[in-house]
Motif scaffolding. Structure first.
Motif, PDB file in Angstrom:
ATOM      1  N   ASN A 221       3.833 -11.346  20.574  1.00  0.00           N
ATOM      2  CA  ASN A 221       2.532 -11.609  21.179  1.00  0.00           C
ATOM      3  C   ASN A 221       2.017 -10.480  22.064  1.00  0.00           C
ATOM      4  O   ASN A 221       1.275 -10.710  23.003  1.00  0.00           O
ATOM      5  CB  ASN A 221       2.598 -12.907  22.007  1.00  0.00           C
TER       6      ASN A 221
ATOM      7  N   LEU B 158      -2.341 -14.357  15.826  1.00  0.00           N
ATOM      8  CA  LEU B 158      -1.214 -14.672  16.707  1.00  0.00           C
ATOM      9  C   LEU B 158      -1.229 -16.148  17.056  1.00  0.00           C
ATOM     10  O   LEU B 158      -2.203 -16.662  17.585  1.00  0.00           O
ATOM     11  CB  LEU B 158      -1.294 -13.863  18.003  1.00  0.00           C
TER      12      LEU B 158
ATOM     13  N   ASN C 133       1.322 -17.469  18.901  1.00  0.00           N
ATOM     14  CA  ASN C 133       1.815 -17.499  20.275  1.00  0.00           C
ATOM     15  C   ASN C 133       0.752 -16.875  21.167  1.00  0.00           C
ATOM     16  O   ASN C 133       0.070 -15.946  20.749  1.00  0.00           O
ATOM     17  CB  ASN C 133       3.116 -16.691  20.352  1.00  0.00           C
TER      18      ASN C 133
ATOM     19  N   VAL D 210      -1.239 -14.574  23.663  1.00  0.00           N
ATOM     20  CA  VAL D 210      -1.043 -13.152  23.905  1.00  0.00           C
ATOM     21  C   VAL D 210      -0.524 -12.893  25.312  1.00  0.00           C
ATOM     22  O   VAL D 210      -0.655 -13.717  26.196  1.00  0.00           O
ATOM     23  CB  VAL D 210      -2.332 -12.326  23.728  1.00  0.00           C
TER      24      VAL D 210
ATOM     25  N   SER E 157      -6.416 -13.199  18.312  1.00  0.00           N
ATOM     26  CA  SER E 157      -5.590 -13.829  19.331  1.00  0.00           C
ATOM     27  C   SER E 157      -5.985 -15.288  19.447  1.00  0.00           C
ATOM     28  O   SER E 157      -7.056 -15.705  19.036  1.00  0.00           O
ATOM     29  CB  SER E 157      -5.772 -13.120  20.670  1.00  0.00           C
TER      30      SER E 157
END
Lengths: 376, 379, 300
Positions: free
Chosen positions: B132, B146, B148, B150, B354
């Protein structure tokens, strides 16, 4: 009366001449390496083989230092790091094409070689080993701490993240990323890069180094390695000889670093761990110190084996096996799998003799058998 | 060299060509969809890689049992990245050759970054369950998502927590890895923007003796460690032994039983907090998920990143169903707009890939050394 | 500032113990045992296994810990002897390069062999076998009791070693071999046995350091010997390699310098290793005999 079935031919068959066999093997190898993409140009194969070729290049460089000049360098990866970072910084800060960065890489490595080698080459081999290891760590830690912005303010060297967006090789406006169209066939970047690396590795790495080794410099290296005092007595300046070897090794590693950086298009300090210096050393030692074909094979072995086996359970312990292999080789075949003093790891003539003897023995048995029949 | 030599040479070449072909044996049948995972399966991070595989496997099995995706069964292919850039790129190339249709791997940010180009050029979308670092979404590629949160979101959560507790002199410690420095940088940014006093130092995770860092810690009333569990445990232990009594916060890399067990109970469960994305025990359906997991994987608790990977697979499956194909552009387009209700909360993405709405919470070490939800900072 | 001194001296004791083994072996057979740091790690590992394998050991408390320490020292010493017999002895007449490379290989074998059996994850030392808390203030710093204990044990071991080398027959034999191996053989010294003995003692010391390390820090791992081994070598060089007191002095010096460096960087560790290795290079180029050096460093 027995006929001349047992009399051996006076002229030996051509294949028992080791040199001929070596020549054939060399040609087969070169042909194979160039023809490979036509057979299999998957991203996996191209990636593995490109990395193997870079390893060959690295191995040949270290071969000069360890194999020819007998200097145990445990921090070889430092020059690789310097080369990679230099080419990255030069191309990103000054917007020059990769080929223009080559002289910069060479100069940087020469300077580094002088700085590191200068004071330490006078030391005993044990100390030299640890000092070079120390240098390797110093370079790695420095790289990890290095944060440099480009002249235009954007991040360039990002500390532990290394460098990203490294430029691919380009010549006069044409970059590898554009690909190449030859007679209707499109060759993509990865394949072009593979050919590029292979050619450099073979010409500069293998061919270039063996030319050096067979010349006056090479003989000087071997003299210094075998008996330094005798070499001095014969008028060889051992210090200059050693440092020349060290610098050549450094430049080769730096160029290999540039090749790696352009293959991955990024470079990170995690690739500069001592482990990699040790692996290149293993390639040279297990392959055959001071032996060109040995090191080529050793480098390919050390690079390809972990990759080919990467998804098997016991690949997890590859370094354990490498360590054991290293100890075993040192104990039982210290000159390596393909010793420098041998043309081939085996003797073709001996094989021929063994085969001939077997044939003769068999012929003899047959003869006795037939004679027994007649005496029945 | 005579003609017979050339013939022999060519014969040998042919033999080697055949050998090479056999090595690159054709991949499996084309009626499975392959999910690729480039994760560490060797080295210190191997156990995280394995948790990720298990999370994915659970999701894959569920999807397969319900009839597969687009009429085809799913299959997982893994390749070892060993958390190192060179190995990771080899792993990525390996997977591309295996004809995966999506990349579901990525634990170490530093090793995942160079694989983005490889997957992108091969038209493979990347859904990253664990790695991340912000650098992953700062590339010009837009096939990266992503799951997870960031680093910047995590740092924000960490900073908010220190504010909630009224800490005044802050310290952030990283371990000089890509991910760790990323979180630390954002944490400092937030602190400076708010006008707080903040110091930042690094430690070497290979060391065991952190007395130098401890001396610095003692000068502050809270510290945030953004590295991994091994160093975290030792650092905290040594600080406590030196008499430190301020706030202790660790980032998700250290949210692991190792941290607590190194420090030792009962002390660990009194003082150690962490910023983390959710785990099964923190969510409503958690219990059910944990039981399913245990049933499948022999009675072990699901570890870090299991549900992130599970969510990633399910998320992708939904996107593919909506898009009607596994083509990267189609799937990417759906993913950019998707709103998926995962175990880790509602998932949707920002333009750069993200995750929207920071899924981070504050956790605290409990008596069995696992981290449990402490404060979701929603208020 | 006192705290810096205390921390540095403690760190120095750890380095010194490991450096001793390095120095001893180097002094006798002029080999830098690259695997020495890994022997230190191995000692910690087998001690951990002993502590956790025997149920009910906890009840024996400090006696058990002490017993494990002694046993671990013996086992580690034996391992050192084994390694010497298998990998180094056959190469005694081989070129230096081969011996060094073998040592590198042995280092890998130890590191990754341990990883194979003990796993790659950091191992937590059993809580009950760890050193307790409790500290005493000294000037403006504090020193934990555990540190005092460990420093005392280390110093006791070093002093004991000193007596051994200088007072006993075997010790004399070792010094003789260090001076002139061939003459020693002529004088009736059993070179092979003495060398084995040197490896035993050096490795046992490293093993002891490993156990105490685990007891104090509470966590061990398969790679922990690598960096410590390098630092220990640096310490040996700084103090004067081949010289026992040099190893001790070098260890303490390095520990202090490292701790001071971090202090001046306000707790930041980024450059500490660069300083340490920089010192190594500096000493080797300018004063290869170290601070106490009385041995002449010959060229290869």
């Amino acid at each position: 009366m027995a006929s001349a079935t047992i009399a051996p031919a006076l002229k030996q068959p051509a294949w028992t001449n080791d040199r001929n066999v070596l020549r054939v093997l060399a040609i087969v190898f070169v042909v194979f390496v160039y023809v490979l993409p036509l057979i299999d140009d998957s991203t996996k194969t191209m990636d593995f083989m490109t990395k193997a070729m870079i390893y060959v290049f690295l191995g040949m460089g270290l071969n000069v230092v360890v194999g020819y000049a007998g200097l145990l360098d445990l921090g070889y990866i430092a020059f690789y790091a310097i080369g990679a970072y230099t080419c990255g910084i030069l191309t990103q800060a000054f917007h020059i094409p990769q080929w223009a960065a080559v002289p910069g890489v060479v100069v940087a490595c020469i300077i580094a070689g002088i700085i590191i080698g200068g004071p330490t080459l006078r030391l005993r081999s044990d100390y030299l080993a640890i000092v070079t290891l120390g240098f390797g760590e110093i370079i790695r830690v420095t790289a990890r701490n290095l944060t440099i912005d480009a002249p235009d303010g954007s991040p360039m060297v990002r500390g532990p993240s290394g460098m990203a967006n490294i430029e691919q090789w380009s010549f006069g406006g044409w970059s590898f990323t554009d690909g190449l169209n030859i007679g209707g066939m499109f060759i993509r970047e990865q394949v072009i890069f593979y050919y590029f690396v292979t050619t450099i590795a073979l010409v500069l790495g293998v061919f270039g180094i063996s030319r050096l080794a067979n010349g006056r410099l090479g003989r000087a290296w071997k003299a210094v390695r075998d008996d330094e005092d005798a070499a001095e007595a014969m008028g060889i300046n051992t210090y200059t000889t050693k440092i020349t070897a060290y610098i050549i090794g450094a430049v080769w590693a730096g160029l290999a670093g540039q090749l790696s950086a352009t293959q991955q298009l990024s470079i990170a300090p995690t690739s500069f761990e001592f482990l990699f210096s040790a692996l290149i050393l293993m390639a040279v030692v297990i392959g055959g110190m001071g032996s060109t074909p040995g090191v080529v094979l050793g480098a390919m072995f050390v690079s390809l084996v972990p990759n080919l086996l990467r998804n098997y359970e016991w690949a997890e312990n590859r370094y354990l096996y490498f360590g054991i292999l290293l100890v075993v080789v040192m104990l039982f075949r210290p000159k390596g799998f393909w010793p420098a003093t041998d043309i081939l790891p085996w003797s073709s003539e001996k094989i021929h003799k063994w085969l001939t003897a077997r044939k003769a023995a068999k012929a003899g048995k047959d003869l006795i058998a037939t004679e027994e029949d007649t005496y029945e | 060299m005579t003609n017979s030599w050339t013939k022999k040479a060519l014969a040998l070449c042919a033999a080697m060509a055949a050998a090479t072909l056999s090595l690159t044996a054709c991949g499996g049948s084309s009626d499975t969809l392959k999910i690729g995972m480039a994760i560490p399966t060797s080295g210190e991070n191997a156990m995280y890689g394995e948790y990720m595989i298990k999370g994915a496997q659970l999701a894959v099995d569920e999807i397969n049992a319900a009839g597969g995706l687009l009429g085809k069964q799913l299959e997982i292919k893994t390749s070892d990245s060993a958390c190192e850039a060179g190995q990771a790129t080899s792993a990525a190339n390996d997977l591309v050759t295996e004809e995966i249709v999506v990349s579901m791997g990525g634990y170490c940010s530093g090793a995942t970054l160079p694989t983005i180009d490889i997957f992108s050029k091969a038209n493979i979308p990347m859904i990253i369950p664990a790695a991340n670092s912000n650098s992953l979404v700062e590339t010009p590629r837009d096939n990266v998502f992503l799951v997870n949160g960031v680093g910047s979101d995590q740092a924000k959560m960490g900073y908010d927590w220190t504010q909630k507790n009224g800490y005044k002199s802050l310290l952030v410690i990283d371990d000089k890895t890509d991910y760790s420095v990323g979180v630390s940088t954002y944490y400092q940014q937030f602190a400076k923007e708010a006008g707080a006093t903040i110091d930042s130092i690094s430690l070497n995770p290979k060391e065991k003796d952190f007395s130098g860092q401890v001396a610095e810690i003692l000068k502050h009333d809270s510290f945030y460690f953004t590295g991994y569990a091994e160093a975290a445990g030792l650092l905290i232990k040594q600080s406590l032994e030196a008499g430190y009594s301020g706030g202790i916060l660790v980032a998700d890399g250290s949210v692991d039983v190792l941290t607590g067990s190194t420090v030792g109970q009962p002390k660990a469960s009194e003082v150690i907090y962490g910023t983390f994305s959710v785990t099964p025990d923190m969510i409503d359906d958690g219990g059910a998920f944990i039981s399913t997991y245990k049933a499948k994987f022999g009675n072990e608790e699901p570890g870090p990143y299991v549900i992130q990977t599970y969510d990633s697979v399910k998320l992708w499956a939904q996107a593919v169903t909506e898009a009607g194909s596994v083509e990267m552009d189609a799937v990417d387009a759906v993913l950019h707009k998707i709103e998926y209700d995962g175990l880790t909360g509602p998932i949707s993405f920002n333009a750069d890939g993200s995750r929207k709405k920071s899924p981070f919470v504050i956790v605290k070490v409990s008596e069995d050394n696992t981290f449990k939800l402490f404060d979701d900072m929603a208020s | 500032m006192t705290q810096v001194l205390i921390d540095g001296l403690f760190l120095g004791c750890v380095y010194a113990l490991i450096a001793l083994g390095y120095s001893m072996v180097y002094g006798i057979i002029k080999l830098l045992n690259f695997a020495h740091g890994d022997i230190f790690m191995f000692g910690a590992m087998i001690a951990f296994t002993m502590l956790t394998a025997v149920p009910g050991l906890q009840s024996a408390g400090i006696v058990a810990v002490f017993g494990v320490l002694i046993l671990s020292m013996f086992l580690t010493g034996g391992t050192g002897v084994l390694i010497e017999a298998v990998a180094y002895k056959p190469l005694r007449s081989a070129p230096r390069l081969s011996l060094l490379i073998t040592a590198v290989g042995m280092s890998f074998v130890l590191e990754y062999g341990v990883k194979q059996f003990w796993g790659s994850k950091s191992i937590t030392w059993p809580q009950w076998a760890q050193m307790g808390a409790g500290s005493i203030p000294i000037f403006d710093g504090t020193i934990t009791i555990s540190r005092l204990v460990l420093m005392a044990v280390s110093i006791a071991l070093m002093v004991g070693l000193g007596f051994y080398i200088n007072g006993t027959r075997q010790g004399r034999a070792m010094r003789a071999i260090a001076l002139d191996q061939r003459a020693s053989t002529l004088m009736g010294v059993d070179v092979n046995r003495t060398i084995s003995l040197v490896f035993f003692i050096g490795s046992a010391l490293a093993g002891a350091a490993g156990v105490m390390f685990g007891m104090y820090y509470g966590a061990i791992g398969f790679m922990m010997g690598f960096l410590l081994g390098l630092k220990a070598f640096t310490a040996a060089v700084i103090g004067g390699i081949g010289n026992m007191y040099g190893a001790m002095l070098g260890g303490l010096t390095l520990g202090l310098i490292e701790r001071t460096t971090v202090y001046f960087c306000n707790g930041d560790d980024s450059w500490k290793d660069v300083v340490s290795f920089g010192l190594l290079i500096l000493f080797l180029t300018l004063r290869p005999t170290g601070i106490l050096g009385d041995r002449v460093v010959e060229r290869m």
